[in-house]
Design an enzyme around this catalytic site. Structure first.
Site, mmCIF file in Angstrom:
data_model
loop_
_atom_site.group_PDB
_atom_site.id
_atom_site.type_symbol
_atom_site.label_atom_id
_atom_site.label_comp_id
_atom_site.label_asym_id
_atom_site.label_seq_id
_atom_site.Cartn_x
_atom_site.Cartn_y
_atom_site.Cartn_z
ATOM 1 N N SER A 18 -1.797 -1.033 -4.002
ATOM 2 C CA SER A 18 -2.914 -0.352 -3.353
ATOM 3 C C SER A 18 -2.537 1.100 -3.036
ATOM 4 O O SER A 18 -1.462 1.351 -2.477
ATOM 5 C CB SER A 18 -3.275 -1.098 -2.059
ATOM 6 O OG SER A 18 -4.286 -0.426 -1.344
ATOM 7 N N HIS A 78 0.843 -1.197 0.000
ATOM 8 C CA HIS A 78 0.000 0.000 0.000
ATOM 9 C C HIS A 78 0.875 1.243 0.000
ATOM 10 O O HIS A 78 1.796 1.370 0.805
ATOM 11 C CB HIS A 78 -0.924 0.026 1.225
ATOM 12 C CG HIS A 78 -1.874 1.186 1.218
ATOM 13 N ND1 HIS A 78 -3.042 1.184 0.477
ATOM 14 C CD2 HIS A 78 -1.816 2.401 1.829
ATOM 15 C CE1 HIS A 78 -3.673 2.321 0.659
ATOM 16 N NE2 HIS A 78 -2.947 3.087 1.468
ATOM 17 N N SER A 79 0.597 2.166 -0.917
ATOM 18 C CA SER A 79 1.303 3.435 -1.031
ATOM 19 C C SER A 79 2.802 3.175 -1.194
ATOM 20 O O SER A 79 3.210 2.518 -2.149
ATOM 21 C CB SER A 79 0.990 4.305 0.193
ATOM 22 O OG SER A 79 1.366 5.652 -0.027
ATOM 23 N N MET A 80 3.641 3.674 -0.295
ATOM 24 C CA MET A 80 5.070 3.416 -0.402
ATOM 25 C C MET A 80 5.346 1.919 -0.530
ATOM 26 O O MET A 80 6.253 1.499 -1.261
ATOM 27 C CB MET A 80 5.807 3.964 0.816
ATOM 28 C CG MET A 80 7.308 3.674 0.832
ATOM 29 S SD MET A 80 8.136 4.070 2.392
ATOM 30 C CE MET A 80 7.602 2.678 3.405
#
Length: 256
Positions: free
Chosen positions: A120, A92-94
């Site tokens: 994500s 997710h993200s990073m």
């Protein structure tokens, strides 16, 4: 059975019914505990293996890494003993960015890939970021930006002692993303599923669709209600979607 569990993967040991490992990469500032509930919600055939980055939780005494290549190099080295059985990636993200570059490095070094890649809350890697450079801001401005992102609880932002502990880790994580340079390469041959938040104003729909360019296999985009951290609000729906995908028969990862 593998005789050791590297600190990067505190839950990687195989269970008696395990058929696939799901390596989960957290967002900036997050640790393995982000996925604490996931272990109970997946069937025993899918072993949830959160990734614990240096400088957080069980590795709090270690210095955080601020370079994506450094993280990937260490991850690939530590992950090698686990690659002889099927595995999947979720980030997710990073975490999606780290997972993507780790997958590419695994293929370069070992000619092995996840059976499925889940990204994500993150724009496709080749999309130039329009966000401000945050990791070098003075403390007061940095805290203001953290409030806007809404990923850090207010009780932590208001606690100066806690912030002195948390800020170096956050700055390092933002540096990982903000200094990232994308290098073109052949697309992954594994399927990619992308999750996005309908109210995530930092990640556009076009940038989520753009992940399709990074696979020569199947691609799916699924949107959930919520902002950038829809991961928590929509945890059950995300997990249900992943279980449906991962419960289909998988070919084992093979070295060539």
């Amino acid at each position: 059975m593998i005789s050791r569990t590297p600190s990067w993967f505190p839950n990687a040991e195989a269970g008696s019914r395990m058929q696939l490992r799901l390596f989960c990469f957290p967002y900036a500032g997050g640790g393995a505990s982000v996925f604490g509930n996931w272990k109970r919600k997946f069937p025993p055939e899918i072993k949830v293996c959160p990734v614990q980055l240096p400088g957080r939780e069980s590795r709090a005494l270690e210095s955080p890494l601020s370079s994506l290549p450094d993280i990937v190099q260490s991850l690939v080295s530590e992950m090698t003993p686990f690659l002889h059985s099927p595995f999947a990636f979720f980030g997710h993200s990073m975490g999606a960015l780290i997972a993507f570059e780790t997958a590419r490095q695994l293929y370069r070094e070992h000619r092995v890939l996840p059976v499925h890649f889940f990204a994500s809350g993150k724009a496709a890697p080749h999309h130039a970021s329009t966000r401000k450079i945050l990791h070098r801001l003075p403390d007061d401005q940095f805290k203001k930006e953290l409030r806007l992102i809404k990923g850090t609880p207010e009780e932590i932002l208001e606690n100066d002692e806690l912030m002195q502990i948390v800020m170096p880790r956050l700055r390092s994580d933002f540096a990982v993303c903000e200094t990232y340079v994308y290098h073109p390469q052949e697309p992954l041959s594994c399927p990619i599923t992308v999750f996005g938040g309908t109210q995530d104003h930092d990640v556009s729909l076009d940038s989520l669709h753009a992940w399709q360019e990074h696979t020569s296999s199947d691609f799916k985009l699924q949107l959930f209600e919520g902002n950038h951290f829809f991961l928590h609000e929509q945890e059950t729906g995300i997990i249900d979607s992943m279980i449906r995908v991962l419960s289909t028969p998988k070919k084992p990862a093979v070295f060539r």
